[in-house]
Write an enzyme that holds these catalytic residues in place. Structure first.
Site, mmCIF file in Angstrom:
data_model
loop_
_atom_site.group_PDB
_atom_site.id
_atom_site.type_symbol
_atom_site.label_atom_id
_atom_site.label_comp_id
_atom_site.label_asym_id
_atom_site.label_seq_id
_atom_site.Cartn_x
_atom_site.Cartn_y
_atom_site.Cartn_z
ATOM 1 N N GLY A 1 26.436 17.510 25.825
ATOM 2 C CA GLY A 1 24.999 17.681 26.062
ATOM 3 C C GLY A 1 24.325 16.327 26.155
ATOM 4 N N GLY B 1 29.539 13.291 22.455
ATOM 5 C CA GLY B 1 29.383 13.841 21.111
ATOM 6 C C GLY B 1 30.720 14.277 20.542
ATOM 7 N N GLY C 1 32.698 16.939 20.782
ATOM 8 C CA GLY C 1 33.689 17.467 21.721
ATOM 9 C C GLY C 1 34.256 16.361 22.593
ATOM 10 N N ASP D 1 22.067 15.726 17.522
ATOM 11 C CA ASP D 1 22.325 16.388 16.238
ATOM 12 C C ASP D 1 22.639 15.413 15.105
ATOM 13 O OD1 ASP D 1 21.993 18.641 17.714
ATOM 14 O OD2 ASP D 1 24.050 19.381 17.531
ATOM 15 N N MET E 1 17.346 22.285 17.209
ATOM 16 C CA MET E 1 18.794 22.199 17.419
ATOM 17 C C MET E 1 19.488 21.684 16.160
ATOM 18 S SD MET E 1 19.431 21.183 21.370
ATOM 19 C CE MET E 1 19.332 22.452 22.627
ATOM 20 N N GLY E 2 20.778 21.874 16.127
ATOM 21 C CA GLY E 2 21.591 21.489 14.963
ATOM 22 C C GLY E 2 22.527 22.641 14.657
ATOM 23 N N ARG E 3 23.711 22.572 15.252
ATOM 24 C CA ARG E 3 24.657 23.682 15.098
ATOM 25 C C ARG E 3 25.288 23.684 13.718
ATOM 26 N NH1 ARG E 3 28.276 22.579 20.262
ATOM 27 N NH2 ARG E 3 27.796 20.486 19.610
ATOM 28 N N HIS F 1 15.886 22.891 24.617
ATOM 29 C CA HIS F 1 16.280 21.662 25.311
ATOM 30 C C HIS F 1 15.167 20.644 25.466
ATOM 31 C CE1 HIS F 1 19.420 24.555 26.042
ATOM 32 N NE2 HIS F 1 20.224 23.522 26.173
#
Ligand code: F6P
Length: 365
Positions: A16, A120, A122, A145, A187-189, A289
């Site tokens: 992202g 990031g 991934g 994040d 956001m912030g998984r 977003h």
């Protein structure tokens, strides 16, 4: 022995986007050009290596005036992993195939000496796997994040935090005028950095983060307590990955090969539950977003430029398989092997959480 006076390096941006990506591209490009090297941008993450994007020469002209621009001039994706690349079958379904060998082939065909991979968690995992198989890679950590381990900050986070804080500020007046509860999803998984920092800076009443599972009754208690004290509105800030004690986060799309789970919807769920339990009129919104867009703030630009320049120095010194990291006041190299082993989560007894509690902010626990 590689002649490091005349290298050809490749740069890509993956995952992202985050404010500051273009500043890294500019800093790596100029630092490398100033050493007399050649620089190429790989478009669309790893797509450029696989014929799904171009490989473009980066010059002083192509990176002029981009430090302050959001997004990335190279394009990016968080849906494509060279080790599990999506390929349509004849029947229209999608299979995932390992195309990492083609990345190596393209890298050799272009006579590249190094790849600077900006991404990031991934993308850094992909960079690590490529490095383990022998690709000379230097990683640059990026994510709003702020959950990459071994670096004090990732660029983009502070800008996202500002965007979220500004939104919370604006919600105060409408919440107060209507005597409503406003639930904001940020956001912030896996990590609640944006929710925590923006929530404290924006004077939220309740902050829900993945690291501290909440009880809905405790959230409602806080709202009732404010009501009893004549404060007839409340602001709840929830990270998208927040979850109740013994429960799971709200998921929009499950994880699949080459892509991670998509969270989203917690604000709506919380708003419903709060309205039912407290009888308060409640509204919800997800900032989504918006938090990834816009111009990087000055400090994010500075981190991004420092990271870009440092990445080129590490290439010059032959320090591959590492990630550029901020350890104030220094920028240092950390092995990717160590970085991918954990996430940087909010310390639940850290001083920002302690400060929030001292201010009377509830974590719903
Ligand atoms: O960059 C990470 C992140 O911002 C997460 O917080 C969020 O879940 C995810 O990206 C959303 O990404 P996208 O909608 O682009 O798949």
């Amino acid at each position: 022995m590689v002649d490091r006076s005349k290298l050809r390096i490749a740069i890509n941006t993956g995952g992202g986007d985050a404010p500051g990506l273009n500043a890294v591209v500019r800093a790596t490009t100029l630092s490398a050009l100033n050493l007399g090297w050649e620089v190429y941008g790989i478009e669309r993450g790893y797509g450029g290596f696989l014929g799904e994007g171009e490989i473009v020469s980066l010059t002083r002209e192509s990176v002029a005036g981009i430090t302050h621009l959001g997004g990335t001039i190279l394009g990016t994706t968080n849906r494509q992993n060279p080790f599990a690349w999506p390929r349509p079958r004849a029947d229209g379904s999608i299979e995932h195939v390992d195309r990492s060998g083609e990345v190596f082939q393209s890298f050799r065909d272009h006579r590249f000496d190094a790849l600077i991979a900006i991404g990031g968690d991934g993308s850094l995992r992909i960079a690590h796997e490529l490095a383990e198989r022998g690709l000379p890679v230097v990683g640059v950590p990026k994510t709003i994040d702020n959950d990459i381990s071994h670096t004090n900050l990732t660029f983009g986070f502070l800008t996202a935090m500002e965007t979220a804080t500004e939104a919370i500020d604006k919600l105060h007046s409408t919440a107060e005028s209507h005597e409503r509860v406003l639930v904001v999803e940020v956001m912030g998984r896996h990590a609640g950095w944006i929710a925590l920092f923006a929530g404290v800076a924006g004077s939220a009443d309740v902050i829900l983060i993945p690291e501290i599972p909440y009880r809905i009754e405790r959230v409602c208690d806080k709202i009732r307590e404010r009501e009893a004290a004549g404060r007839r509105f409340s602001i709840v800030v929830a990270a998208e990955g927040a979850r109740p004690v013994g429960g799971e986060p709200v998921v929009k799309e499950a994880a699949g090969p080459g892509r991670s789970v998509r969270y989203g919807g917690i604000a709506e769920r919380l708003a419903q539950e709060i309205a039912e339990r407290t009888g308060k009129e409640t509204r919800s919104l997800a900032l989504g977003h918006l938090q990834r867009g816009g111009s990087p703030n000055a400090y994010d630009r500075l981190i991004a430029l420092r990271f870009g320049a440092a990445a080129v120095q590490f290439v010059r010194d032959g320090r591959f398989g590492c990630m550029v990291a901020l350890e104030p006041p220094h920028v240092k190299a950390v092995p990717l092997r160590e970085v991918v082993q954990s996430r940087k989560l909010v310390p639940v007894d850290g001083d920002v959480v302690v400060t929030a509690r001292a201010l009377g902010i509830s974590f719903g626990d």
